[in-house]
Design an enzyme around this catalytic site. Sequence first.
Site, PDB file in Angstrom:
ATOM      1  N   CYS A  68       0.821  -1.229   0.000  1.00 36.69           N
ATOM      2  CA  CYS A  68       0.000   0.000   0.000  1.00 36.69           C
ATOM      3  C   CYS A  68       0.847   1.267   0.000  1.00 36.69           C
ATOM      4  O   CYS A  68       0.360   2.344  -0.340  1.00 36.69           O
ATOM      5  CB  CYS A  68      -0.948   0.008   1.184  1.00 36.69           C
ATOM      6  N   HIS A  73      -3.398   7.375   2.334  1.00 39.53           N
ATOM      7  CA  HIS A  73      -3.780   6.054   1.838  1.00 39.53           C
ATOM      8  C   HIS A  73      -5.194   5.773   2.332  1.00 39.53           C
ATOM      9  O   HIS A  73      -5.519   6.024   3.492  1.00 39.53           O
ATOM     10  CB  HIS A  73      -2.795   5.010   2.373  1.00 39.53           C
ATOM     11  N   ASN A 106      -9.983  -0.066  -0.236  1.00 41.33           N
ATOM     12  CA  ASN A 106      -8.523   0.002  -0.207  1.00 41.33           C
ATOM     13  C   ASN A 106      -7.980  -0.537  -1.532  1.00 41.33           C
ATOM     14  O   ASN A 106      -8.079  -1.729  -1.802  1.00 41.33           O
ATOM     15  CB  ASN A 106      -8.017  -0.824   0.982  1.00 41.33           C
TER      16      ASN A 106
END
Length: 324
Positions: free
Chosen positions: A114, A251, A281
């Site tokens: 990520c 994020h 996500n």
Amino acid sequence: MTLRAVVEGIGHYLPERIVPNAEFEKTLDTSDEWIRTRSGIERRRFAAEGQSTSDLAVNAARAALAHAGLSPQDIDGIVVATSTPDLTFPSVATMVQKELGMAHGFGFDVQAVCAGFIYAMTTANALILTGQARRLLIIGAETFSRIMDWTDRSTCVLFGDGAGAMILGAQDGTGETSDRGILSSDLNSDGRYREMLYVDGGVSTTGNAGKLRMQGNPLFRQAVEKLTSTAETALEKIGLSGPDVDWIVPHQANIRIIQGTAKKMGLPMDRVIVTVQDHGNTSAASIPLALSVGVEQGKIKPGDLLVTEAIGGGLAWGSVVLRW
Ligand code: ACO
């Protein structure tokens, strides 16, 4: 004069299929209410059968080129951040290079889960500042739907597919923090946290791609602390702090992590770009997607000071401060 890597264009691509939370209620012991309140996610996109990470990446790249008013011939190289490549090799970047009709330059992938786009921006910045390239296309692209365990309600409701792309070009600056472009970055990893978030397969172990495994709750606590600390470190490196920031572009893993980090940095939520409700996500695609949506919505404007931050498997985490 100081050379700066300045954002010249941004764009994104989302697959067509929108999957609302309610769809998971049919197969799992979960609810729209649990997913919304625990994560902030309302829907996500999933790539169509046969649609690969490089397909998403190419579409995002074309959008960023159009936004910058540039053609592939103007690009010296491509850096793709992904943990879900089409194949073990060649890189997604070289696949994008071919699709864009580029017979010049270079392409390679970076993998920091990520945090991938933070690592890609930092790498691209270094290549530009050291004269390896004048203009780079950086892409975050993922198909996390392909590594979900659809029987694990604690992970499969959280992720989505998508891609975002940015063009960074060399421009002269003054060396002051009023310059446009990347001003500072901070990279970290700690392999001792491996069990917190990993994929249980790979080329040299199981011989297959594997499925994502996550200890959500301990990771949550690590995330707020480490994201705040890396954002503050990147700002401190150039003599700035939270109140100087126009936009946090975090994020997009969980709205509660996003809120916790903003609060610790002393910034209100109306200075944070939030897309987690629509995208879930999307790992390395999350930050360029949020940047592109923030620009599209007229929030991020030229001259704004942005701090981007992300954490993911490794653990790997980091932050980039840039002036739009
Ligand atoms: N539906 C209903 N209940 C669920 C679901 C679900 N989909 N998933 C878990 N639960 C249950 C759990 O089983 C648990 O039940 P129990 O108390 O009976 O054991 C309960 O809900 C609470 O679970 P927690 O894990 O404690 O819930 P939490 O508030 O921590 O939220 C979440 C879970 C959303 C995963 C959160 O911890 C999180 O976002 N963690 C961080 C994720 C992240 O940042 N990842 C990093 C980037 S990802 C990358 O790098 C690829």
